[in-house]
Design an enzyme around this catalytic site. Structure first.
Site, PDB file in Angstrom:
ATOM      1  CE1 TYR A   6       6.644  17.227   3.828  1.00 16.79           C
ATOM      2  CE2 TYR A   6       5.543  16.308   5.748  1.00 16.79           C
ATOM      3  CZ  TYR A   6       5.495  16.951   4.541  1.00 16.79           C
ATOM      4  OH  TYR A   6       4.285  17.321   4.013  1.00 16.79           O
TER       5      TYR A   6
ATOM      6  CG  HIS B 111      -7.856   5.583  -2.382  1.00 18.20           C
ATOM      7  ND1 HIS B 111      -7.436   6.507  -1.480  1.00 18.20           N
ATOM      8  CD2 HIS B 111      -7.016   4.518  -2.254  1.00 18.20           C
ATOM      9  CE1 HIS B 111      -6.385   6.043  -0.819  1.00 18.20           C
ATOM     10  NE2 HIS B 111      -6.104   4.846  -1.267  1.00 18.20           N
TER      11      HIS B 111
ATOM     12  CB  CYS C 273       5.862  22.791   1.239  1.00 13.22           C
ATOM     13  SG  CYS C 273       5.468  21.049   1.436  1.00 13.22           S
TER      14      CYS C 273
ATOM     15  NE  ARG D 231       1.685  18.689   1.695  1.00 13.94           N
ATOM     16  CZ  ARG D 231       0.824  17.657   1.692  1.00 13.94           C
ATOM     17  NH1 ARG D 231      -0.486  17.862   1.782  1.00 13.94           N
ATOM     18  NH2 ARG D 231       1.261  16.422   1.603  1.00 13.94           N
TER      19      ARG D 231
ATOM     20  CG  HIS E 203      -1.873   1.119   1.250  1.00 17.64           C
ATOM     21  ND1 HIS E 203      -1.902   2.068   2.234  1.00 17.64           N
ATOM     22  CD2 HIS E 203      -2.855   1.447   0.384  1.00 17.64           C
ATOM     23  CE1 HIS E 203      -2.871   2.929   1.973  1.00 17.64           C
ATOM     24  NE2 HIS E 203      -3.466   2.581   0.861  1.00 17.64           N
TER      25      HIS E 203
HETATM   26  N1  MTE Z   1      -0.314  21.271  10.587  1.00 16.68           N
HETATM   27  C1  MTE Z   1      -1.388  20.472  10.675  1.00 16.68           C
HETATM   28  N2  MTE Z   1      -2.053  20.417  11.841  1.00 16.68           N
HETATM   29  N3  MTE Z   1      -1.804  19.727   9.624  1.00 16.68           N
HETATM   30  C2  MTE Z   1      -1.130  19.765   8.417  1.00 16.68           C
HETATM   31  O1  MTE Z   1      -1.540  19.088   7.467  1.00 16.68           O
HETATM   32  N4  MTE Z   1       0.813  20.644   7.186  1.00 16.68           N
HETATM   33  C3  MTE Z   1       2.194  21.048   7.390  1.00 16.68           C
HETATM   34  C4  MTE Z   1       2.258  22.319   8.237  1.00 16.68           C
HETATM   35  N5  MTE Z   1       1.441  22.195   9.397  1.00 16.68           N
HETATM   36  C5  MTE Z   1       0.026  20.572   8.314  1.00 16.68           C
HETATM   37  C6  MTE Z   1       0.378  21.349   9.448  1.00 16.68           C
HETATM   38  C7  MTE Z   1       2.946  21.302   6.172  1.00 16.68           C
HETATM   39  S1  MTE Z   1       3.605  19.930   5.406  1.00 16.68           S
HETATM   40  C8  MTE Z   1       3.218  22.548   5.716  1.00 16.68           C
HETATM   41  S2  MTE Z   1       4.233  22.805   4.396  1.00 16.68           S
HETATM   42  C9  MTE Z   1       2.653  23.737   6.352  1.00 16.68           C
HETATM   43  O2  MTE Z   1       1.793  23.401   7.438  1.00 16.68           O
HETATM   44  C10 MTE Z   1       1.856  24.537   5.364  1.00 16.68           C
HETATM   45  O3  MTE Z   1       1.282  25.647   5.975  1.00 16.68           O
HETATM   46  P1  MTE Z   1       0.216  26.505   5.182  1.00 16.68           P
HETATM   47  O4  MTE Z   1      -0.867  25.595   4.700  1.00 16.68           O
HETATM   48  O5  MTE Z   1      -0.249  27.560   6.119  1.00 16.68           O
HETATM   49  O6  MTE Z   1       0.972  27.091   4.008  1.00 16.68           O
END
Ligand code: MTE
Length: 497
Positions: free
Chosen positions: A352, A95, A216, A169, A70
């Protein structure tokens, strides 16, 4: 993030090739005369020992042989073991495509008994139904969860990115939190006091403001994808934006709870209030040493460009860790704790991270690489766009440049001939403090188009104050997740006759 289109297709194709005698026998049986199973029977098949069954609509599938393949990881598929896929597919809408269903069909073993065939919950349980309305200019990379970037020509229009255009994101649906009942839980040290802070409690701490760029790890992933397929959203150059953030300093709040910098290995773990169907929240962590350093200016931010945080960006409170990868800037913050090790969250330990180009999905060992914190030096061209026709005579080239860890960008070099000769661009933007250059520099170059040239290969590269430079090509930094993509940015344009 977890279950991405390409990943799903690849994983399912791989699974298709797998020869599973058991499944084939079952498929054969199912084709001859569909076997009827009750919901209870399906439920009892929820482990490798009992085999792993799932349902979709009225159909029953034995996915035991697929679990390890998966693309989102076995644990995510195991969440659906013994039950319906619909609630998960509603969350990871990638999906819901015919080829995914076709491949799943190969694992079919029978039908659900008519009494157990509840109407599809796909629409009624849509966890994204309450997501906010977004700006139409955003280039959407995935609707559910919502991931989008501003188009390049708007990205560098303003030094401060307007809130509605700030890239988004999200890994999960956006929680709808009531600011009046919101509480932020700060777990105290052993023997110390834990805090449960309302928004107004947080406002009692000294208000601290910074201008910081958030990028990101997947920014410019689409360029890596052109070298060799990677798993992840197809971000172009816009998974980066800049805002003026305001809030309480994390070090002040941690100190109030009685935390001190005793253990240099310790991490501050953050948990969001967004969660998957099992209640698992988004989480990440940063070293305690950074969190406790007042000069690192880590914020529990409640304002973005003078406004309360927009819902997509973490309303009512998010973490802002200047100079550090976006993944650690946890939105919709619910809990902060100090732990001896970094967060056990999937997004800290199983995503990451950077790897050698030689590492593939069969050989990857996530524990062997540190999680990304500070990002490398980066720059990109936002104007003109690839494939554009520019006027002969003069061309204006614009873009952004930024480096992680507070390292200031000291120069941007631009070439019109693919990197044979270079000119130095003019840097705009705010004057930056040494070691605290949290925000990008926008840059521009007014260049003469060499007479007779029919096309230009425009390239940019930035240098930071540690004299770090960007690599010239993508291939040597390619990695299976397509993160840390910071090679020279290249744009090919035609010159009008
Ligand atoms: N925090 C939460 N709670 N959930 C999320 O999906 N995404 C992270 C981060 N914080 C995320 C998060 C990621 S991978 C990024 S790059 C940034 O938030 C993006 O922040 P933005 O959407 O304000 O640009």
């Amino acid at each position: 993030m977890l279950l991405l289109h390409r990943a799903v297709v690849l994983g399912l194709r791989q699974a298709c090739r797998l020869k599973c005698t058991h499944s084939r026998l079952c498929i054969q049986a199912a084709q001859d005369s569909p076997h009827i199973y009750t919901k209870e029977e399906v439920k009892s098949h929820s482990s490798p020992e009992t085999r792993i069954w799932v349902t979709l609509g009225s159909e029953v599938f034995d996915v035991t042989e697929f679990v390890d393949l998966h693309p989102g990881g076995p644990s995510k598929l195991m969440l659906a073991a013994g039950g319906p896929l619909e609630p998960f597919w509603a969350l990871y809408a990638v999906h819901n495509q015919s080829h995914v269903r076709e491949i799943l069909a190969q694992y079919k073993i029978g039908e659900l008994s008519p009494e157990d065939q509840a109407p599809s919950t796909l629409k009624s349980s849509d966890p994204f139904a309450d997501d906010p309305i977004r700006h139409p200019a955003l280039k959407v990379n995935s609707q559910r969860p919502f991931n989008a970037e501003p188009p390049p020509e708007l990205l560098t229009e303003n030094y401060i990115t307007p809130n509605p255009l700030f890239f988004t994101r999200n890994h999960l649906p956006v929680p709808n939190l009531d600011p009046d009942t919101y509480r932020l839980h700060i777990i105290g040290p052993p023997g110390g006091q834990s805090l449960s802070l309302s928004l107004s409690d947080l406002h009692q701490f000294p208000k601290h403001e910074i201008t910081a760029t958030l990028q990101c790890a997947g920014n410019r992933r689409s360029e890596m994808n052109q070298v060799k397929e990677v798993r992840g959203l197809e971000w172009s150059t816009g998974a980066i934006s800049t805002a003026r953030w305001a809030g309480a300093r994390l070090c002040d709040v941690l100190a109030k709870a009685g935390h001190q910098l005793r253990d240099t290995e310790a991490h501050v773990c953050f948990e969001g209030l967004d969660s998957d169907p099992t209640g698992t929240a988004y989480g990440a962590s940063i070293p305690l040493a950074r969190a406790m350093d007042p000069e690192a200016e880590v914020l529990l931010a409640y304002e973005m460009n003078g406004q309360p945080l927009p819902r997509d960006h973490g309303f009512p409170v998010r973490v802002v860790v200047p100079g550090v990868v976006g993944a650690r800037h946890v939105k919709w913050l619910g809990k902060v704790s100090v732990e001896p090790e970094e967060s056990y969250s999937h997004w800290q330990r199983r995503d990451y991270k950077g790897f050698s180009p030689s590492v593939d999905w069969d050989s990857v060992d996530f524990d062997s690489a540190p999680s990304i914190q500070e990002l490398p030096v980066q720059s990109a061209i936002t104007e003109p766009k690839d494939g554009e026709i520019v006027e002969s005579g003069e061309v204006t080239i614009k873009g952004y440049a930024w480096s992680g860890g507070g390292r200031a960008v000291i120069r941007v070099d631009v070439s019109l001939d693919g990197g044979l000769t270079w000119q130095v661009a003019e840097l705009d933007g705010e004057k930056q403090c040494p070691q605290k250059a949290w925000a990008w520099r926008l840059w521009r170059l007014q260049a003469t188009v060499p007479p007779g040239k029919k096309e230009l290969n425009i390239v940019c590269k930035a240098v930071d104050d540690s004299y770090n430079v960007q690599p010239d090509t993508v291939a040597p930094i390619w990695n299976l997740r397509g993160v840390l993509s910071n090679a020279w940015h290249r744009v090919h344009v035609h010159v009008a006759p």
